[in-house]
Design a protein around this motif. Sequence first.
Motif, PDB file in Angstrom:
ATOM      1  N   LEU A   1       0.660  -1.133   0.066  1.00 29.33           N
ATOM      2  CA  LEU A   1      -0.005   0.079   0.074  1.00 29.33           C
ATOM      3  C   LEU A   1       0.871   1.289  -0.076  1.00 29.33           C
ATOM      4  CD1 LEU A   1      -2.811  -1.032   2.552  1.00 29.33           C
ATOM      5  CD2 LEU A   1      -2.788  -0.784   0.180  1.00 29.33           C
ATOM      6  N   ALA A   2       2.195   1.095   0.671  1.00 24.64           N
ATOM      7  CA  ALA A   2       3.158   2.300   0.771  1.00 24.64           C
ATOM      8  C   ALA A   2       3.407   2.608  -0.826  1.00 24.64           C
ATOM      9  CB  ALA A   2       3.965   2.156   1.598  1.00 24.64           C
ATOM     10  N   LEU A   3       3.655   1.704  -1.500  1.00 22.48           N
ATOM     11  CA  LEU A   3       4.202   1.750  -3.085  1.00 22.48           C
ATOM     12  C   LEU A   3       3.092   2.488  -3.757  1.00 22.48           C
ATOM     13  CD1 LEU A   3       6.283  -1.437  -3.803  1.00 22.48           C
ATOM     14  CD2 LEU A   3       7.079   1.011  -3.599  1.00 22.48           C
ATOM     15  N   ALA A   4       1.937   1.905  -3.424  1.00 17.13           N
ATOM     16  CA  ALA A   4       0.890   2.473  -4.210  1.00 17.13           C
ATOM     17  C   ALA A   4       0.255   3.681  -3.791  1.00 17.13           C
ATOM     18  CB  ALA A   4      -0.275   1.465  -4.433  1.00 17.13           C
ATOM     19  N   ALA A   5       0.602   4.266  -2.661  1.00 20.51           N
ATOM     20  CA  ALA A   5      -0.104   5.437  -1.993  1.00 20.51           C
ATOM     21  C   ALA A   5       0.052   6.630  -2.688  1.00 20.51           C
ATOM     22  CB  ALA A   5       0.234   5.658  -0.544  1.00 20.51           C
ATOM     23  N   ILE A   6       1.253   7.227  -3.162  1.00 25.12           N
ATOM     24  CA  ILE A   6       1.485   8.256  -3.727  1.00 25.12           C
ATOM     25  C   ILE A   6       0.928   8.297  -5.121  1.00 25.12           C
ATOM     26  CG2 ILE A   6       3.219  10.008  -4.652  1.00 25.12           C
ATOM     27  CD1 ILE A   6       2.640  10.000  -1.575  1.00 25.12           C
ATOM     28  N   PRO A   7       1.187   6.938  -6.056  1.00 29.27           N
ATOM     29  CA  PRO A   7       0.596   7.288  -7.242  1.00 29.27           C
ATOM     30  C   PRO A   7      -0.872   7.161  -7.312  1.00 29.27           C
ATOM     31  CG  PRO A   7       2.349   5.361  -7.254  1.00 29.27           C
ATOM     32  CD  PRO A   7       2.132   6.106  -5.922  1.00 29.27           C
TER      33      PRO A   7
END
Length: 663
Positions: free
Chosen positions: A308-314
């Motif tokens: 989720l952290a990898l996906a949060a900003i995009p």
Amino acid sequence: MTETAPDDAVTVPANDDRPHSPALAGFAAVAAALVGVAAVMLYGWTSEEGWHLLITLSMIIAGAVIARPANDPDVRRTWVLGRWVLTGIGAAGVVLGAYLAGFALVDLSIPDGPFFGSQRPELPPPVVILLMLYGVPLVALIILAVRGLRVGLVGIGVVAPVVAVSIMGVAGASASVIAISSLVVAIVCVPLALLSKTRWGSLTILIGLMAASFAVGAGVSPFGSVATSPSRPATKATEASVGTVPEGLVPVVLVLALGAAAVLLALAVSRQDMASGLVGAALFSVPPAYLLIPTLMTGEGVHVSRSLALAAIPLAVLLIALIAYRASALRDVVARALRLPAVHPAGFATAAGVAAVTLTVYSLPAFGLPGRVSGVITLAVLAAAAVLAVRLPGLPGAVLAAVTLVALQLGAPWLRVINGDRGFQNGFVDWQIAAIVGLIVAVAAAVVLVWRHRHAGVWAAAAYLLAGAMANVLWALLDADRLSFGRDVDFTAITVLVLPLLILGVPAAVAALRGSAAGQAVGTVMVAVGAFIPLNVLVSELPSGGDSPTEVALQFSFGPFTPTNVQGVARLLDPGVWTLVGALVMLLLALVLLASTARRPSAPLAATITLAVLVAGQVTVVSFGREWGVDATDGMLGIFAGVAAIVGAVAMFAVITRRQPQA
């Protein structure tokens, strides 16, 4: 308005920094490159520290003397060659000489011996070695930056963070310390970049993006790996830093670092800062290796908090962009926050498309979905992005088109759709079918998007995609996976790695000679890929102490730079005849492209060819020496150095005696 050519008393058109003799300027640039290759080859072959120092000092002094009058049109060589050609030759000489001078200083700092039994030379402290290796190039880059050359600022922005992380690594800093320190630097750079729109603001953006890449990678960055070699302590630092940040800290570091990087990348794009844009794009092109290694080895997704952290900003960028596309009030808020002029809705549509592509290529692999499922999702998102790019006008559409083309190569969804998770277990025929389908898709996407947006960046992205697709087909048709050693292996590996670059690079070089910006852009990509292939081989041979994750992490970092390295085929290369042939044909392509800069300046192309000169010189010496021995190599070096000196002397004489006819 007219000006007087130096010592000739003839009137000529007003100076506009262009060469008054483009043919002679192109010849002079090529001659300088040949002299540079000869110097690198001599440096790599001789073992005498005195010769090393003499070669490096000669390169630095010659570069400084050549570039010094570049801003004075009353100096003959400036008038004849033009400011940008003279500046490029001089800056390349200074940078290459300073790079090699660092190694020369390290060699001089090591006692010569003799040593007996268990005796070992007393080496300087690792930090001192790092400062010698990187300090001289950094000083040279600072001098170039003070003189107003952008290449100096770009070099500082890339080298300085690498030096800092390398020193922390040899000092024993853990991955957590490096990641958090890099995160702090990235966050601090955001307000500084927002407040400054000068060239120093561009430097801040570049440093911030570099720092964010080290924070996200827990000490490993594509650019950190690029700057290392087996003899450098920075390699040890990179290896020591590969690890995991404490579980609870990973999501925080990822979200904050990617958030800072997203803001800095948006600033780079809005200011058309190509160097920073490329660094930011590389950051978002491949997920952190230390997160994906478990997924690659076990097939399971990473911890949900990390995914989720990898996906949060995009995802946040996607939602904000979609809302702002419709809501003018939010567009104004974003523009004020980023200190941008009024942003057209098309810009937010592009941001939404880029964010969606990033989600599928960068974030989706961490969720560990079945291969065919993730392949279908990626293919659908990229198809939608391509359609949106066709519909969007001007620069916004061109940006999304370029991102989509690059993502098609990085994501390669057709391989997963056809092969699933089993790969070769489905049979090699399935892989061949997938490669051919991929080439068809790549050609179709490239034709459509280039036809819609004939921007140089779109041409370059299309060439990047096509090179990877053609390499996939060659690798599958030549059964490269079944080879293990021998000259047939070298021939097959060079064919897969280099032939696509030549197929695309030769027409690009012809177009570049005719003044095409698109030709130069495609040529830059092809030469850059060719230069990074030997570096990839170098990284694959680094001692990892049996630590497989370290080896995977270092290889992972090079993925975006070597699209033709299908299934790691570069690892099959050994120094020899075919490796030498590959290096020489890529050098020839680089020299042809270099001649085009006399008509149209291209800083990215000039910088890439400087790297190619360094790599080609080193690969040529090693391959020739391995194949034909010491005596033959001595003779070859003498002949090549003599020819290069003659060509250089002819170029100098032609410049000195050049006369401009009466206008």
